[in-house]
Design a protein around this motif. Structure first.
Motif, PDB file in Angstrom:
ATOM      1  N   ILE A   1      37.926 -17.775  22.533  1.00 44.00           N
ATOM      2  CA  ILE A   1      37.161 -19.027  22.486  1.00 44.00           C
ATOM      3  C   ILE A   1      37.377 -19.642  21.117  1.00 44.00           C
ATOM      4  N   VAL A   2      37.855 -20.889  21.076  1.00 43.29           N
ATOM      5  CA  VAL A   2      38.185 -21.569  19.824  1.00 43.29           C
ATOM      6  C   VAL A   2      37.395 -22.870  19.777  1.00 43.29           C
ATOM      7  N   VAL A   3      36.785 -23.167  18.618  1.00 37.81           N
ATOM      8  CA  VAL A   3      35.906 -24.338  18.536  1.00 37.81           C
ATOM      9  C   VAL A   3      35.883 -24.871  17.110  1.00 37.81           C
ATOM     10  N   GLY A   4      35.800 -26.196  16.982  1.00 38.91           N
ATOM     11  CA  GLY A   4      35.606 -26.832  15.688  1.00 38.91           C
ATOM     12  C   GLY A   4      34.140 -26.873  15.307  1.00 38.91           C
TER      13      GLY A   4
ATOM     14  N   SER B   1      36.724 -33.154  16.769  1.00 41.31           N
ATOM     15  CA  SER B   1      37.797 -33.049  17.740  1.00 41.31           C
ATOM     16  C   SER B   1      37.742 -31.694  18.449  1.00 41.31           C
ATOM     17  N   THR B   2      37.976 -31.714  19.760  1.00 39.82           N
ATOM     18  CA  THR B   2      38.018 -30.471  20.517  1.00 39.82           C
ATOM     19  C   THR B   2      39.404 -29.839  20.423  1.00 39.82           C
ATOM     20  N   THR B   3      39.448 -28.533  20.220  1.00 37.75           N
ATOM     21  CA  THR B   3      40.712 -27.832  20.091  1.00 37.75           C
ATOM     22  C   THR B   3      41.460 -27.813  21.423  1.00 37.75           C
ATOM     23  N   VAL B   4      42.788 -27.924  21.336  1.00 38.39           N
ATOM     24  CA  VAL B   4      43.680 -27.769  22.482  1.00 38.39           C
ATOM     25  C   VAL B   4      44.471 -26.480  22.277  1.00 38.39           C
ATOM     26  N   LEU B   5      44.575 -25.677  23.327  1.00 37.35           N
ATOM     27  CA  LEU B   5      45.316 -24.423  23.260  1.00 37.35           C
ATOM     28  C   LEU B   5      46.549 -24.567  24.150  1.00 37.35           C
ATOM     29  N   ALA B   6      47.723 -24.706  23.516  1.00 35.94           N
ATOM     30  CA  ALA B   6      48.954 -24.965  24.259  1.00 35.94           C
ATOM     31  C   ALA B   6      50.146 -24.445  23.461  1.00 35.94           C
ATOM     32  N   ASP B   7      51.160 -23.978  24.156  1.00 37.75           N
ATOM     33  CA  ASP B   7      52.390 -23.499  23.517  1.00 37.75           C
ATOM     34  C   ASP B   7      53.272 -24.708  23.213  1.00 37.75           C
TER      35      ASP B   7
END
Length: 515
Positions: free
Chosen positions: A79-82, A111-117
């Motif tokens: 879980i990743v959050v600003g 800003s909300t984090t985006v999790l992408a390669d």
């Protein structure tokens, strides 16, 4: 459908929530867990029980919305959050901090984090904007891949969209900023461009990426108007589409009923739906009682074979509408404060689904949806999925027909007066109400205010709330004098100000603390 009078659960925190709930099966038990920011980062089971070792805390609130994905390639998911403390935090589902985190930026991270390669290393990078005017791309261990600082350091309050926008097989990153531009970078950060035209106001809304069959990626985004365009062709015919307010809500692009084609749905002073030529859908826009900051989601709520659209309102209601704009029986369901965040939905084992909404009143509410059905092309939570990529993966047919001509003649905007008020349903928020002519057409209409003794100015764009032109003043811990003025950009490039000389002053008696 069953009337949703009683929620499945109501979880209360001691503070205000603007963060959008995350629904994800984080512990791989087959049921969605609920994570949401606010004064703390809350973790709940699908039926509202607090998870062991949650909530997690920081020095300041989590106004950003959490994301979930595998950022270090171990198959677990994090879980990743600003946070308003200027940091990006990462936690395992059991509540343990991930090694190497948190990572500090220069200012608040709304800003909300985006999790992408984005660099093809088979692990998701963390992509996020900061109010320091930079876009960050970070590895799963917290090390920086690259950082891009925008000229003038405008806030990047919106969230990035990550998708292959030019058809080269590699992802691009697109995000709006308060310089009124949509900025696009290649995944390696080497190439940077802007997608025109320049918006007429700050971009707080987050862009959405979608695909047309046989073509490259497109973006839908919003500011003073709603836009649809592509890197290759610019803005599509029929766009931008007008609303009667500056837009905070982020668009969703979905097919509402079988064979109807893509609809672009976004909130402003009402909830709007257009086809891909910018033509209003029959029965739309629809009224949600007040301004719509919340972003829409869309799925088959009642099992009738078409998607319903759901969004929250400043009046504290969570509304649902059928594809023709008619309200769903049993809605709106009510909270006790404005809904700034986006609701979330997810399927449940055995059938049906879960609907969750968070409110400024400090509550997280969940409802069980016994007849809900889910499938490809749904838009189920803020930025579409737990990874928050802002990508609609279902491709759409190109639009048919021709766009409508905009023949509306704009009158000249003017500000005559303003007054201060304490928002009755806003739990301590002060509002400035502007009076004048054609204010919804004023380019960049904004409140500029200074909390005396702080030494810096704050900017808050105006919105249309029940026909009134209002801007919000941030809540304060103790009463403080506030001086403000109203500005907008004239067609000659000059800044128009009210009052013409100096500014008005009032005493903010707000005693609540939030972002």
């Amino acid at each position: 459908m069953t009337n949703l009078l009683e929620p499945l659960f109501v979880h209360r925190v001691r503070g205000r929530i603007s963060s959008s709930p995350l629904l994800a099966d984080a512990n791989a038990d087959g049921w969605p867990e609920v994570f949401v920011g606010g004064p703390v980062l809350t973790g709940l089971s699908w039926d509202g029980e607090q998870l062991p070792r949650w909530p997690r805390r920081s020095r300041k609130p989590f106004a950003s919305s959490p994301a979930f994905g595998d950022i270090n390639g171990d198959g677990r998911g994090e879980i990743v959050v600003g946070c308003d403390d200027g940091q990006v935090h990462a936690f395992y589902p059991d509540g343990d901090p991930v090694g190497g985190w948190p990572i500090r930026t220069g200012r608040d991270v709304f800003s909300t984090t985006v999790l992408a390669d984005v660099n093809h290393d088979k692990a998701a990078e963390v992509v996020v904007g900061s109010d320091d005017g930079s876009l960050y791309v970070l590895r799963g261990d917290g090390r920086r891949v690259w950082r891009a600082e925008l000229r003038g350091r405008p806030f990047i309050s919106g969230s990035p969209a990550v998708a292959d926008l030019d058809g080269d097989g590699s992802p691009e990153i697109a995000v709006g900023a308060w310089d009124r531009q949509i900025h696009v970078w290649s995944g390696d950060g080497e190439e940077h461009s802007t997608l025109g035209p320049t918006a007429g106001n700050a971009i707080w809304s987050s862009p959405l990426a979608f695909m047309l069959r046989g073509g490259a990626g497109h973006l839908a985004w919003a500011s003073d108007m709603a836009f649809v365009g592509s890197l290759r062709g610019g803005v599509l015919p029929g766009w931008p589409a007008r609303t009667e307010s500056w837009i905070v809500s982020s668009p969703a692009v979905v097919e509402l009923s079988g064979g109807s084609g893509a609809s672009v749905v976004v909130g402003a002073e009402r909830l709007y739906a257009w086809d891909l030529f910018g033509r209003p859908r029959p029965g739309w826009p629809v009224d949600l009682g007040d301004f719509v900051w919340s972003s829409p989601i869309a799925f088959d709520l009642d099992g009738d074979g078409s998607r319903e659209v759901l969004a929250g309102s400043w009046d504290g209601g969570l509304y649902a509408f059928r594809s023709d704009g008619t309200p769903v029986p049993g809605f709106p369901v009510r909270t006790e404060g404005p809904i700034f965040s986006t609701p979330a939905a997810a399927p449940l084992r055995g059938g049906g689904g879960l609907l969750v909404a968070a409110s400024w009143d400090g509550t997280v509410r969940g409802w069980r949806l016994p007849r809900a059905k889910f499938g490809p092309g749904d838009w189920l939570q803020f930025r579409g999925s737990p990874t928050r990529t802002g990508l609609q993966p279902q491709p759409f047919e190109p639009p048919q027909g021709a766009p409508l001509e905009d023949k509306e003649i704009a009158s000249r905007p003017r500000v005559h007066a303003a007054h201060e008020e304490r928002w009755p349903t806003g739990h301590g928020i002060h509002r400035i109400v502007a009076h004048g002519e054609a204010l919804h057409r004023a380019k960049g209409l904004r409140l500029v205010y200074e909390i005396l003794g702080e030494g810096r100015e704050h900017i808050a764009p105006f919105v249309n709330s029940r026909g009134a032109t209002v801007a919000l003043v941030q809540p304060l811990r103790i009463p403080r004098p506030v001086r403000y003025r109203i500005e907008f950009d004239g067609p000659d490039g000059r800044i128009h100000r009210w009052p013409p000389n100096g500014g008005r002053r009032f005493l903010s008696r707000t005693t609540l603390c939030a972002r």
